[in-house]
Design a protein around this motif. Structure first.
Motif, short mmCIF file in Angstrom:
data_model
loop_
_atom_site.label_atom_id
_atom_site.label_comp_id
_atom_site.label_asym_id
_atom_site.label_seq_id
_atom_site.Cartn_x
_atom_site.Cartn_y
_atom_site.Cartn_z
N PHE A 139 2.56 -15.14 -30.15
CA PHE A 139 1.27 -15.64 -29.67
C PHE A 139 1.27 -17.17 -29.73
O PHE A 139 1.38 -17.75 -30.81
N LYS A 140 1.14 -17.82 -28.58
CA LYS A 140 1.09 -19.28 -28.52
C LYS A 140 -0.34 -19.78 -28.35
O LYS A 140 -0.73 -20.78 -28.94
N ILE A 141 -1.09 -19.11 -27.51
CA ILE A 141 -2.48 -19.47 -27.25
C ILE A 141 -3.33 -18.22 -27.37
O ILE A 141 -2.94 -17.15 -26.88
N ALA A 142 -4.47 -18.33 -28.04
CA ALA A 142 -5.38 -17.18 -28.16
C ALA A 142 -6.81 -17.67 -28.11
O ALA A 142 -7.17 -18.65 -28.77
N ASN A 143 -7.62 -17.02 -27.30
CA ASN A 143 -9.03 -17.36 -27.18
C ASN A 143 -9.88 -16.11 -27.36
O ASN A 143 -9.55 -15.05 -26.84
N GLY A 144 -10.96 -16.26 -28.08
CA GLY A 144 -11.84 -15.13 -28.33
C GLY A 144 -12.53 -15.29 -29.67
O GLY A 144 -12.14 -16.13 -30.50
N SER A 145 -13.53 -14.48 -29.91
CA SER A 145 -14.33 -14.62 -31.13
C SER A 145 -13.54 -14.34 -32.40
O SER A 145 -13.89 -14.83 -33.47
N ARG A 146 -12.45 -13.56 -32.31
CA ARG A 146 -11.69 -13.22 -33.52
C ARG A 146 -10.20 -13.49 -33.34
O ARG A 146 -9.35 -12.74 -33.83
N SER A 147 -9.90 -14.55 -32.65
CA SER A 147 -8.49 -14.84 -32.31
C SER A 147 -7.86 -15.93 -33.17
O SER A 147 -6.72 -16.31 -32.95
N ALA A 148 -8.59 -16.43 -34.16
CA ALA A 148 -8.12 -17.59 -34.92
C ALA A 148 -6.79 -17.35 -35.62
O ALA A 148 -5.98 -18.27 -35.79
N ASN A 149 -6.54 -16.11 -36.03
CA ASN A 149 -5.31 -15.81 -36.79
C ASN A 149 -4.12 -15.43 -35.91
O ASN A 149 -3.03 -15.17 -36.43
N LEU A 150 -4.32 -15.41 -34.60
CA LEU A 150 -3.25 -14.93 -33.72
C LEU A 150 -2.14 -15.95 -33.44
O LEU A 150 -0.97 -15.57 -33.42
N PRO A 151 -2.45 -17.23 -33.17
CA PRO A 151 -1.36 -18.18 -32.86
C PRO A 151 -0.29 -18.20 -33.95
O PRO A 151 -0.59 -18.37 -35.13
N GLY A 152 0.95 -17.99 -33.53
CA GLY A 152 2.06 -17.95 -34.48
C GLY A 152 2.46 -16.53 -34.86
O GLY A 152 3.59 -16.30 -35.30
N LEU A 153 1.54 -15.58 -34.69
CA LEU A 153 1.86 -14.18 -34.98
C LEU A 153 2.84 -13.66 -33.93
O LEU A 153 2.76 -14.01 -32.76
N SER A 154 3.77 -12.81 -34.35
CA SER A 154 4.72 -12.24 -33.40
C SER A 154 4.74 -10.73 -33.51
O SER A 154 4.47 -10.17 -34.58
N ILE A 155 5.07 -10.10 -32.40
CA ILE A 155 5.20 -8.64 -32.35
C ILE A 155 6.52 -8.32 -31.66
O ILE A 155 7.07 -9.16 -30.94
N PRO A 156 7.05 -7.11 -31.86
CA PRO A 156 8.28 -6.74 -31.14
C PRO A 156 8.08 -6.85 -29.63
O PRO A 156 7.00 -6.55 -29.12
N LYS A 157 9.10 -7.31 -28.95
CA LYS A 157 9.00 -7.51 -27.50
C LYS A 157 8.65 -6.23 -26.76
O LYS A 157 8.04 -6.27 -25.68
N SER A 158 9.02 -5.10 -27.34
CA SER A 158 8.77 -3.82 -26.67
C SER A 158 7.44 -3.19 -27.08
O SER A 158 7.10 -2.10 -26.61
#
Length: 229
Positions: free
Chosen positions: A137-156
């Motif tokens: 996650f590079k950019i995240a917008n939304g009411s509860r997205s503050a913790n998303l930038p930098g988070l990663s998930i498996p590509k699949s």
């Protein structure tokens, strides 16, 4: 900053060129003086003994060689100094370019995100980029997205992962009833995904990431939304 660095680099190249020209001129002058001295000695050859002539020529030749050596050494030293300075400038330019790419890259992604939200009327959204076998996650917008930038998930993982791996758009009205849906991110944010639109970000080399829009405010995402993105 880059413009100033490029100007300095141009100056360095110009100085290096001038030193090479000056070195050539010095060598030509020394050679010309040598020829003049030899010609002068030739004119008085009948008045100078052979041993004296040999001594004079040896001294002149030695002075010429010494002059050429000093001029060449000074030029090489100056050129080496300039080359070291140029390498430092190149390093600075590369670093500055990398910083500019990082800064303007983030600004570009943020602009893409804001435009996508406005065009589609989505409540939230994110941009994930492929890094190895992960989506970050590079950019995240939304009411509860503050913790998303930098988070990663498996590509699949999830619908976004499916869009990335298949380089295909995904538009779903009820994401939770889709077999590809992964609820892990919702658990982290506490946000409930309902409708969803994923669009892969592509370049010539392939898919580099995914734009994901969540929960259109006035209903489901449309074909027009998908085509606009």
């Amino acid at each position: 900053m880059t413009d100033k660095t490029e100007d300095k680099k141009s100056v360095v190249e110009a100085v290096r060129h001038q030193i090479k020209i000056l070195n050539g001129i010095v060598l030509l002058v020394v050679y010309a003086l040598f020829l003049l001295i030899v010609r002068f000695l030739y004119m008085f050859l009948d008045y100078i003994s052979t041993p004296s002539l040999v001594t004079i020529l040896s001294i002149v030749a030695g002075l010429v060689v010494m002059g050429m050596y000093v001029a060449n050494s000074a030029s090489k030293k100056a050129i080496n100094t300039i080359e070291k300075y140029t390498k430092r400038l190149n390093t600075l330019m590369t670093t500055t370019g990398d910083i500019r790419e990082i800064v303007y890259g983030d600004i570009l992604l943020e602009n893409i995100m804001q435009s996508a939200l406005q065009i589609t009327g989505a409540d939230a959204g994110s941009i994930m980029l492929v890094e190895g076998d992960r989506l970050v996650f590079k950019i995240a917008n939304g009411s509860r997205s503050a913790n998303l930038p930098g988070l990663s998930i498996p590509k699949s993982a999830g619908i976004a992962g499916w869009a990335a791996e298949n380089s295909s758009n995904v538009r779903i009205d009820d994401a939770r009833n889709d077999s590809r849906f992964d609820p892990e991110v919702d658990k982290i944010t506490g946000y409930e995904t309902k409708s969803l639109l994923c669009v892969p970000l592509k370049i010539k080399a392939g898919t580099i990431g995914v734009l994901e829009l969540i929960n259109k405010e006035d209903g489901a995402f449309t074909q027009e939304d998908e085509e606009l993105l």
